[in-house]
Write an enzyme that holds these catalytic residues in place. Structure first.
Site, PDB file in Angstrom:
ATOM      1  N   HIS A 154       0.830  -1.218   0.000  1.00 11.23           N
ATOM      2  CA  HIS A 154       0.000   0.000   0.000  1.00 11.23           C
ATOM      3  C   HIS A 154       0.860   1.263   0.000  1.00 11.23           C
ATOM      4  CE1 HIS A 154       0.346  -0.615   4.424  1.00 11.23           C
ATOM      5  NE2 HIS A 154       0.284   0.697   4.488  1.00 11.23           N
ATOM      6  N   ASP A 156       1.019  -7.655   0.718  1.00 10.51           N
ATOM      7  CA  ASP A 156       1.212  -6.213   0.916  1.00 10.51           C
ATOM      8  C   ASP A 156       2.703  -5.836   0.836  1.00 10.51           C
ATOM      9  OD1 ASP A 156       0.679  -3.592   1.444  1.00 10.51           O
ATOM     10  OD2 ASP A 156       0.085  -3.880   3.531  1.00 10.51           O
ATOM     11  N   SER A 195       4.587   1.140   8.236  1.00 15.18           N
ATOM     12  CA  SER A 195       4.273   0.187   7.169  1.00 15.18           C
ATOM     13  C   SER A 195       5.463  -0.077   6.271  1.00 15.18           C
ATOM     14  CB  SER A 195       3.128   0.693   6.315  1.00 15.18           C
ATOM     15  OG  SER A 195       1.932   0.372   6.938  1.00 15.18           O
TER      16      SER A 195
HETATM   17  N1  ARG Z   1      -0.863   0.734   7.739  1.00 17.36           N
HETATM   18  C1  ARG Z   1       0.082   1.370   8.593  1.00 17.36           C
HETATM   19  C2  ARG Z   1       1.068   2.174   7.759  1.00 17.36           C
HETATM   20  O1  ARG Z   1       0.774   2.433   6.620  1.00 17.36           O
HETATM   21  C3  ARG Z   1       0.729   0.403   9.538  1.00 17.36           C
HETATM   22  C4  ARG Z   1      -0.175   0.123  10.662  1.00 17.36           C
HETATM   23  C5  ARG Z   1       0.322  -0.909  11.579  1.00 17.36           C
HETATM   24  N2  ARG Z   1      -0.666  -1.027  12.603  1.00 17.36           N
HETATM   25  C6  ARG Z   1      -0.563  -1.801  13.663  1.00 17.36           C
HETATM   26  N3  ARG Z   1      -1.482  -1.761  14.562  1.00 17.36           N
HETATM   27  N4  ARG Z   1       0.452  -2.629  13.799  1.00 17.36           N
HETATM   28  O2  ARG Z   1       2.066   2.693   8.253  1.00 17.36           O
END
Ligand code: ARG
Length: 330
Positions: free
Chosen positions: A71, A132, A235
């Site tokens: 993403h 991902d 992420s």
């Molecule tokens: N989707 C988030 C990002 O783009 C990462 C989130 C991780 N969340 C978690 N509770 N471990 O940085």
């Protein structure tokens, strides 16, 4: 026909850029419950900017390749953002990569631009939030030592209960107003797949929780009581566990979670060292893997073998043929 496609692409780029700015304006959440990384540590952890502002974390897995989240590469965005996961990538000039600095401002960092963006070919709506992973090709080879992805034969190092190290430039609380000034590091135990499947079931809650658990392409880590976790901006960053010789191996990459560090909601990570994602990476950066224990040749899973290796085939006789890499598509 080519002209229409270009037109459609342009429109997608504009829409995605608007979405990205809107998202950048919302409060971000780095690693929760960690401590700042010491200068000189985790040099292979990348601070990745997208369209001029901090976006994601990544890991240098080969001199020219940085691994980050799907993403973070998909121009059309993540399912959880109400957008459409596809392997259509942001154009390379949108990215900036800093390596070798624990500081968010990049002081002392090795800086790179990106010349190619390869989103996992299975990072698709039809695949939920699985696969991902994105690979960013750097303009020049890094001088920093990459972190190697674990060998399939090292599987026991990512079994449930293993204490993993997580690192990233993301926020230190779910409601933080921005990322911290320094990379954060923490430790969390890997959970069982069953526990994670019940924390992230498929169905309607998928949207609120960012996704549902798929054991083929994900693993989870966190304490039952929460308190320590990756968060927004982490992420694509590494989840590492020590190999038998004590060296840290890259096992997984930060993907999603419900909020950050909540009880009963472990962090979800892309499973890199085995399964479909390993095969995707092997096709692009075959030198990203540590050799299989006991192997004398490069790791298996690398698709094209230039030199056909004469192998003693004695073990094949029982069944007459081997089916070790039967492709499994979902
Ligand atoms: N989707 C988030 C990002 O783009 C990462 C989130 C991780 N969340 C978690 N509770 N471990 O940085």
């Amino acid at each position: 026909m080519a002209a229409t496609r270009v037109g459609v692409m342009r429109r997608i780029i504009v829409v995605a850029a608007v979405c990205a700015f809107a998202l950048a304006a919302t409060p971000a959440a780095a690693i929760v419950g960690g401590k700042p990384a010491q200068p000189g540590q985790f040099s292979y952890v990348a601070n990745i900017s997208i369209a001029g502002s901090f976006g994601c974390t990544g890991s240098l897995i080969a001199p020219r390749w940085v691994l980050t989240a799907g993403h973070c590469g998909s121009l059309t965005g993540a399912l959880s953002q109400g957008l459409l996961p596809t392997p259509i990538a942001w154009p390379p000039p949108f990215y900036g990569v800093q390596l070798g600095s624990v500081r968010a401002d990049g002081q002392g960092a090795e800086r790179h631009s990106v010349i190619e963006v390869r989103v996992d070919s299975d990072y698709l709506l039809t695949n939920g939030t699985g696969n991902d992973v994105t690979l960013l090709e750097l303009d020049t080879p890094s001088q920093i030592a990459p972190v190697k992805i674990a060998a399939v034969g090292e599987r026991r190092i990512w079994e449930p209960g293993a204490l993993a190290t997580i690192a990233g430039f993301g926020t230190t609380a779910e409601n933080a107003s921005g990322p911290p000034s320094q990379m954060q590091v923490a430790q969390v135990p890997i959970t069982t797949d069953d526990y994670c499947a019940s924390a992230y079931p498929s169905g309607l809650s998928t949207i609120a929780d960012d996704g549902s658990f798929d054991p083929q392409t994900m693993l989870c880590a966190g304490y039952p009581q929460g308190g320590t976790d990756t968060c927004q901006g982490d992420s694509g960053g590494p989840l590492l566990t020590p190999a038998a010789n004590g060296e840290l191996r890259l096992v997984a990459a930060t993907s999603f979670g419900a909020g950050c560090a909540q009880a009963g909601k472990p962090g979800v990570y892309a499973r890199l060292a085995e399964g479909p994602i390993r095969r995707f990476i092997a096709g692009v950066a075959p030198d990203a893997f540590v050799p299989e224990p006991g192997a004398t040749a490069p790791p298996s899973g690398t698709t094209p073998r230039l030199k056909p290796k004469p192998k003693p085939k004695r073990h094949r006789t029982v069944k007459g043929h081997t089916r070790r890499h039967r492709p499994r598509r979902r």
